[in-house]
Design a protein around this motif. Structure first.
Motif, PDB file in Angstrom:
ATOM      1  N   HIS A 149     -31.010  82.461  62.071  1.00  0.00           N
ATOM      2  CA  HIS A 149     -30.443  81.476  61.003  1.00  0.00           C
ATOM      3  C   HIS A 149     -31.804  80.725  60.340  1.00  0.00           C
ATOM      4  O   HIS A 149     -31.560  79.905  59.596  1.00  0.00           O
ATOM      5  CB  HIS A 149     -29.408  80.329  61.592  1.00  0.00           C
ATOM      6  CG  HIS A 149     -28.187  81.157  62.089  1.00  0.00           C
ATOM      7  ND1 HIS A 149     -27.412  81.792  61.348  1.00  0.00           N
ATOM      8  CD2 HIS A 149     -28.107  81.655  63.422  1.00  0.00           C
ATOM      9  CE1 HIS A 149     -26.430  82.262  62.399  1.00  0.00           C
ATOM     10  NE2 HIS A 149     -26.910  82.228  63.256  1.00  0.00           N
ATOM     11  N   GLY A 150     -33.095  81.253  60.431  1.00  0.00           N
ATOM     12  CA  GLY A 150     -34.234  80.770  60.120  1.00  0.00           C
ATOM     13  C   GLY A 150     -34.546  81.358  58.546  1.00  0.00           C
ATOM     14  O   GLY A 150     -33.725  82.030  58.125  1.00  0.00           O
ATOM     15  N   TRP A 151     -35.643  80.835  58.186  1.00  0.00           N
ATOM     16  CA  TRP A 151     -35.973  81.182  56.614  1.00  0.00           C
ATOM     17  C   TRP A 151     -35.921  82.695  56.567  1.00  0.00           C
ATOM     18  O   TRP A 151     -35.452  83.152  55.536  1.00  0.00           O
ATOM     19  CB  TRP A 151     -37.369  80.739  56.132  1.00  0.00           C
ATOM     20  CG  TRP A 151     -37.228  79.002  56.440  1.00  0.00           C
ATOM     21  CD1 TRP A 151     -36.048  78.316  56.289  1.00  0.00           C
ATOM     22  CD2 TRP A 151     -38.055  78.310  55.718  1.00  0.00           C
ATOM     23  NE1 TRP A 151     -36.431  77.007  56.039  1.00  0.00           N
ATOM     24  CE2 TRP A 151     -37.580  76.983  55.678  1.00  0.00           C
ATOM     25  CE3 TRP A 151     -39.575  78.363  55.168  1.00  0.00           C
ATOM     26  CZ2 TRP A 151     -38.236  75.882  55.207  1.00  0.00           C
ATOM     27  CZ3 TRP A 151     -40.184  77.383  54.768  1.00  0.00           C
ATOM     28  CH2 TRP A 151     -39.777  76.204  54.665  1.00  0.00           C
ATOM     29  N   PHE A 152     -36.686  83.346  57.480  1.00  0.00           N
ATOM     30  CA  PHE A 152     -36.675  84.955  57.468  1.00  0.00           C
ATOM     31  C   PHE A 152     -36.003  85.470  58.244  1.00  0.00           C
ATOM     32  O   PHE A 152     -35.759  86.783  58.136  1.00  0.00           O
ATOM     33  CB  PHE A 152     -38.245  85.256  57.766  1.00  0.00           C
ATOM     34  CG  PHE A 152     -39.020  84.553  56.798  1.00  0.00           C
ATOM     35  CD1 PHE A 152     -39.475  84.875  55.565  1.00  0.00           C
ATOM     36  CD2 PHE A 152     -40.176  83.504  57.447  1.00  0.00           C
ATOM     37  CE1 PHE A 152     -40.259  83.994  54.670  1.00  0.00           C
ATOM     38  CE2 PHE A 152     -41.130  82.824  56.658  1.00  0.00           C
ATOM     39  CZ  PHE A 152     -41.033  83.289  55.425  1.00  0.00           C
ATOM     40  N   LEU A 171     -37.532  78.046  63.665  1.00  0.00           N
ATOM     41  CA  LEU A 171     -37.200  77.867  62.243  1.00  0.00           C
ATOM     42  C   LEU A 171     -37.433  78.783  61.196  1.00  0.00           C
ATOM     43  O   LEU A 171     -36.788  79.261  60.455  1.00  0.00           O
ATOM     44  CB  LEU A 171     -37.725  76.341  61.789  1.00  0.00           C
ATOM     45  CG  LEU A 171     -36.801  75.113  62.270  1.00  0.00           C
ATOM     46  CD1 LEU A 171     -37.696  74.136  62.031  1.00  0.00           C
ATOM     47  CD2 LEU A 171     -35.474  75.308  61.863  1.00  0.00           C
ATOM     48  N   LEU A 172     -38.547  79.472  61.477  1.00  0.00           N
ATOM     49  CA  LEU A 172     -39.068  80.628  60.281  1.00  0.00           C
ATOM     50  C   LEU A 172     -38.406  81.987  60.768  1.00  0.00           C
ATOM     51  O   LEU A 172     -37.617  82.670  59.918  1.00  0.00           O
ATOM     52  CB  LEU A 172     -40.470  80.685  60.679  1.00  0.00           C
ATOM     53  CG  LEU A 172     -41.488  79.550  59.927  1.00  0.00           C
ATOM     54  CD1 LEU A 172     -42.768  79.946  59.889  1.00  0.00           C
ATOM     55  CD2 LEU A 172     -41.262  79.350  58.352  1.00  0.00           C
ATOM     56  N   TRP A 191     -33.519  88.513  56.555  1.00  0.00           N
ATOM     57  CA  TRP A 191     -34.400  89.798  56.198  1.00  0.00           C
ATOM     58  C   TRP A 191     -34.929  90.455  57.312  1.00  0.00           C
ATOM     59  O   TRP A 191     -34.777  91.745  57.444  1.00  0.00           O
ATOM     60  CB  TRP A 191     -35.445  89.151  55.271  1.00  0.00           C
ATOM     61  CG  TRP A 191     -36.362  90.187  54.975  1.00  0.00           C
ATOM     62  CD1 TRP A 191     -36.128  90.546  53.539  1.00  0.00           C
ATOM     63  CD2 TRP A 191     -37.564  90.835  55.452  1.00  0.00           C
ATOM     64  NE1 TRP A 191     -37.330  91.676  53.219  1.00  0.00           N
ATOM     65  CE2 TRP A 191     -37.958  91.934  54.209  1.00  0.00           C
ATOM     66  CE3 TRP A 191     -38.394  90.735  56.266  1.00  0.00           C
ATOM     67  CZ2 TRP A 191     -39.057  92.801  54.539  1.00  0.00           C
ATOM     68  CZ3 TRP A 191     -39.509  91.600  56.664  1.00  0.00           C
ATOM     69  CH2 TRP A 191     -39.789  92.521  55.687  1.00  0.00           C
TER      70      TRP A 191
END
Lengths: 287, 338
Positions: A132-135, A127-128, A138
């Motif tokens: 397609h996770g938070w980061f 998830l992180l 980036w």
């Protein structure tokens, strides 16, 4: 007053647990259970590992994919151990030497990885750091690969082994108190000198105990690492994952040969743990 | 004395860890491809990767190393969507590559980029039974008889299991004059005989062959042949049903990853070489049905003839089959939930 009725009862009859017809079946039951659940499976690993002889055993371990799995497992658990050693010391120090707001919350948080299922722990990192996770975006833009690569495996290992060192140290250091350290400071020792000459020697067995448990768990971790590994042979397969792969390829002798390495780690852990317990006289009780 | 020992050990540990990571990074400076594949293709790609590396070396002089990752087809597709750096995917069914395509890493027209709908080899669904066929299993209708224990993985996670399910459904349709209700009844009966759903095809095969559970395993033809080869003809036997499905496991370059890593050319060549004579031979040797007529003729004794129907003809393609049968609340959930 309270003990009196007990002694009178004892004189009259034998305690239920002392009768031979209770004692022996109970012991037999416990021993059988231990044999079936612990000793037999462990023995079967080694029997299966050598089922096709020494040569197959050695070849399975010298296989490039197996060697790479060993290297990765040692790397990941080495880094995880170092990080958790530093963190564990710092946390135990903070918790046992100072009082501050949220201390109880911190103690509970340290235990969190023990309560979270390893698979969920792995999914947290997806998830992180997943695409397609938070980061994810980036990291992708900067060409940094965390998930399905060595950093992800290291992170997952750190997460699941996080509590081991700290949990060993905190109760021990709390019980020990601060007198000796205060004496050292009063006598003019620098903080580093105090740490290396007073604190570290005092806690060394607890520390080693934590390190042993931490590294055994780190090397054996399957669930969390399986989620973040991507299962690339020779690249992101740790020892436990390699065992699964070999087993799924009908390569049973090789699977058990590699599994026997992990079992050896377990046996060594047990032996060292026993030695530490004997040295410190801590049998079962948490210092 | 003891403190110095401790300091030294701690130092040694840190250094060892650093050296370990350094070695890891320096090893990644050569031309590599990552092929993310499904469970039963391990042996196939082990052979094929050696052959392709040799071919690529003679053609271009470059050394290429191909890394493999195997697992349940759906789970593997998910890993690629989450960022597993696959240059090529070789999965069990088009639906899984469609899913990667929908996440934007493969163009939507991927299936038309290579011959034969991007499926260089095919397979079908057959039965594996115990040596001597003690329960006399001959065809699909034997699997719904009471007291027969059938092993097949979960269609929710395994691509192979979806082919198994659709093969049974297609057979039932053909013997019941395309009556969907009768087909549903048949498949319901069949899954009543399934004691355990493994998550992947290989897991189901080991459940059946190594752990000895069940009377019949519904499996990929290649998986069944491999199990017989590994565990012995006296222990396991292959039964070919009268009708089955033409399973088409497709392949594709993952454009986004290959372009980023600069491997687009070699990745494309890697998949194209699957269609060459050598590639087709390797597929046939690993019990996949080759597309090439010449190679198919050479291995005709190995692959028995049977009536094959396609997913397009009977179910209107993967998207439809997925929606009707395997989506949450779909027919599989309804019949297995009961």
């Amino acid at each position: 007053m309270i003990t009196a009725p007990q002694t009178t009862r004892r004189k009259g009859s034998v305690r239920a647990g002392d009768a031979p017809w209770v004692k022996w079946p109970l012991i037999a039951l416990a021993l059988t259970f231990m044999l079936v659940v612990l000793v037999l499976p462990l023995a079967s690993v080694f029997v299966e590992a050598f089922a096709k002889g020494w040569q197959v055993y050695l070849d399975s371990i010298r296989d490039p994919d197996a060697l790479s799995a060993i290297r990765l497992t040692l790397t990941a658990s080495g880094i995880a151990l170092t990080m958790n050693l530093l963190f564990g010391l710092a946390a135990a120090w903070a918790i046992s030497r100072f009082s501050f707001k949220g201390k109880n919350l911190l103690i509970s948080l340290i235990d969190l990885p023990l309560a979270v299922s390893p698979v969920v722990a792995g999914l947290i990192f997806v998830l992180l750091f997943g695409l397609h996770g938070w980061f994810g975006t980036w990291l992708d833009d900067h060409n940094i690969q965390i998930l399905f690569a060595v950093p992800g495996i290291v992170l997952a290992t750190i997460f699941v082994t996080f509590p081991f060192v700290a949990r060993e140290l905190i109760p021990f250091m709390q019980a020990q108190g601060t007198e000796e350290e205060e004496a050292a400071l009063v006598l003019g020792a620098s903080p580093w000198r105090m740490f290396f000459s007073i604190t570290l020697p005092n806690i060394r067995w607890s520390l080693l105990y934590g390190v042993i448990l931490c590294s055994a768990r780190a090397m054996g971790e399957f669930g969390a690492v399986s989620v973040v590994s991507g299962h690339i042979r020779g690249e992101t397969n740790t020892l436990p994952l390699h065992v699964e792969i070999l087993y799924n390829e009908y390569n049973f002798a090789a699977a058990f040969a590699v599994a026997s390495l992990l079992s050896l780690v377990a046996v060594v852990t047990l032996a060292v743990k026993k030695i530490i317990e004997d040295k410190t006289g801590r049998r079962g009780e948490k210092a | 004395m003891k403190t110095t020992g401790f300091r030294l050990t701690a130092l040694a540990l840190i250094i060892a860890a650093l050296i370990g990571t350094a070695a890891q990074t320096s090893a990644q400076q050569k031309l590599t491809l990552l092929n993310v594949s499904y469970d039963p293709t391990r042996e196939l790609y082990q052979d094929y990767n050696t052959a392709f590396a040799r071919y690529w070396k003679t053609k271009t002089g470059q050394n290429v190393t191909i890394n493999q990752s195997h697992g349940g087809s759906g789970a593997q597709a998910h890993s690629v969507i989450d960022g597993l750096q696959a240059d090529v995917v070789t999965l069990a069914l088009a639906y899984d590559i469609d899913a990667i395509s929908q996440s934007g890493q493969i163009p939507a027209n991927w299936q038309s980029r290579l011959p034969n709908n991007s499926t260089p080899y095919t397979s079908t669904i057959v039965f594996l039974v115990r040596g001597g066929n003690p329960k006399h299993i001959k065809d699909w209708n034997d699997l719904v008889k009471p007291g027969i224990s059938v092993i097949t993985p979960s269609p929710k996670t395994s691509g192979g299991a979806r082919w198994n399910y659709l093969a049974a459904w297609g057979y039932a349709l053909s013997v019941n004059h395309n009556d969907q209700a009768r087909a549903r009844e048949f498949v319901t009966q069949l899954y009543k005989n399934v004691p355990v759903l493994d998550s992947g095809a290989r897991g189901a095969t080991t459940t059946f062959s190594k752990r000895g559970i069940g009377d019949v395993l519904i499996a990929w033809e290649n998986e069944a042949y491999l199990a017989v080869k590994e565990l012995g003809k006296d222990k396991l036997e292959i039964v070919i049903p009268s009708r089955s499905i033409l399973a088409e496991p497709p392949v594709s370059v993952v454009d986004k990853v290959a372009n980023k890593r600069g491997t687009a050319t070699v990745a494309k060549a890697y998949l194209e070489y699957l269609y060459s004579d050598e590639g087709q031979e390797i597929a046939a040797r690993n019990y996949y049905r080759p597309r090439s007529k010449a190679v198919a003729a050479k291995y005709s004794s190995q692959f028995q003839k049977l009536n094959l129907f396609t997913i397009q003809d009977v179910f209107g393609g993967w998207q439809n089959a997925q929606k009707t049968h395997f989506a949450d609340g779909g027919i599989f959930d309804q019949i297995y939930g009961k």
